[in-house]
Design a protein around this motif. Sequence first.
Motif, PDB file in Angstrom:
ATOM      1  N   THR A 106      -6.133   6.982  -0.625  1.00  0.00           N
ATOM      2  CA  THR A 106      -6.992   6.005  -1.315  1.00  0.00           C
ATOM      3  C   THR A 106      -7.831   6.501  -2.189  1.00  0.00           C
ATOM      4  N   GLU A 107      -8.524   5.694  -3.202  1.00  0.00           N
ATOM      5  CA  GLU A 107      -9.470   6.247  -4.151  1.00  0.00           C
ATOM      6  C   GLU A 107     -10.467   6.949  -3.652  1.00  0.00           C
ATOM      7  N   GLU A 108     -11.087   6.771  -2.529  1.00  0.00           N
ATOM      8  CA  GLU A 108     -11.985   7.673  -1.987  1.00  0.00           C
ATOM      9  C   GLU A 108     -11.472   9.159  -1.668  1.00  0.00           C
ATOM     10  N   LYS A 109     -10.335   9.162  -0.874  1.00  0.00           N
ATOM     11  CA  LYS A 109      -9.985  10.484  -0.737  1.00  0.00           C
ATOM     12  C   LYS A 109      -9.446  11.256  -1.858  1.00  0.00           C
ATOM     13  N   LYS A 111     -10.701  10.718  -4.819  1.00  0.00           N
ATOM     14  CA  LYS A 111     -12.431  11.485  -5.294  1.00  0.00           C
ATOM     15  C   LYS A 111     -12.627  12.762  -4.558  1.00  0.00           C
ATOM     16  N   TYR A 112     -12.430  12.871  -3.346  1.00  0.00           N
ATOM     17  CA  TYR A 112     -13.016  13.820  -2.694  1.00  0.00           C
ATOM     18  C   TYR A 112     -12.021  15.182  -3.024  1.00  0.00           C
TER      19      TYR A 112
END
Length: 124
Positions: A106-109, A111-112
């Motif tokens: 995902t976008e969040e993963k 970014k991490y």
Amino acid sequence: MDILIIDDSTFSQRILGNLIAKNLDDVNTYFAKDGEEGLEKYKEIKPDYTFVDLLMPKLNGEQLIKLINEYDPNAKLIVVSADVQKSIKEEVNSYGVMAFINKPITEEKAKYICEMIRNDKDEG
């Protein structure tokens, strides 16, 4: 920065590659469709970071990680896999991978992951 994505799913390669390019500057992305091709490309490119899927034909991710580590003990490997069994995750982490990220990406993963890479580069 050179990044190698080793995954038998072209769709997963594309998603991960696009999200990394969106979140990191100056990235060259290379792809391999199975473990054998991944090992060849790793030796050819010597990427800064390598993303490895675990469930692949010819040479699975776990075998590939062992071979890359034998070839280059300083390899920076990140596992991206749908195989989230605790025993598999613990075993793969024992090989010194930087992170184990569950699919789907995902976008969040992403970014991490990119933040982790930036921090690693700053320390190096």
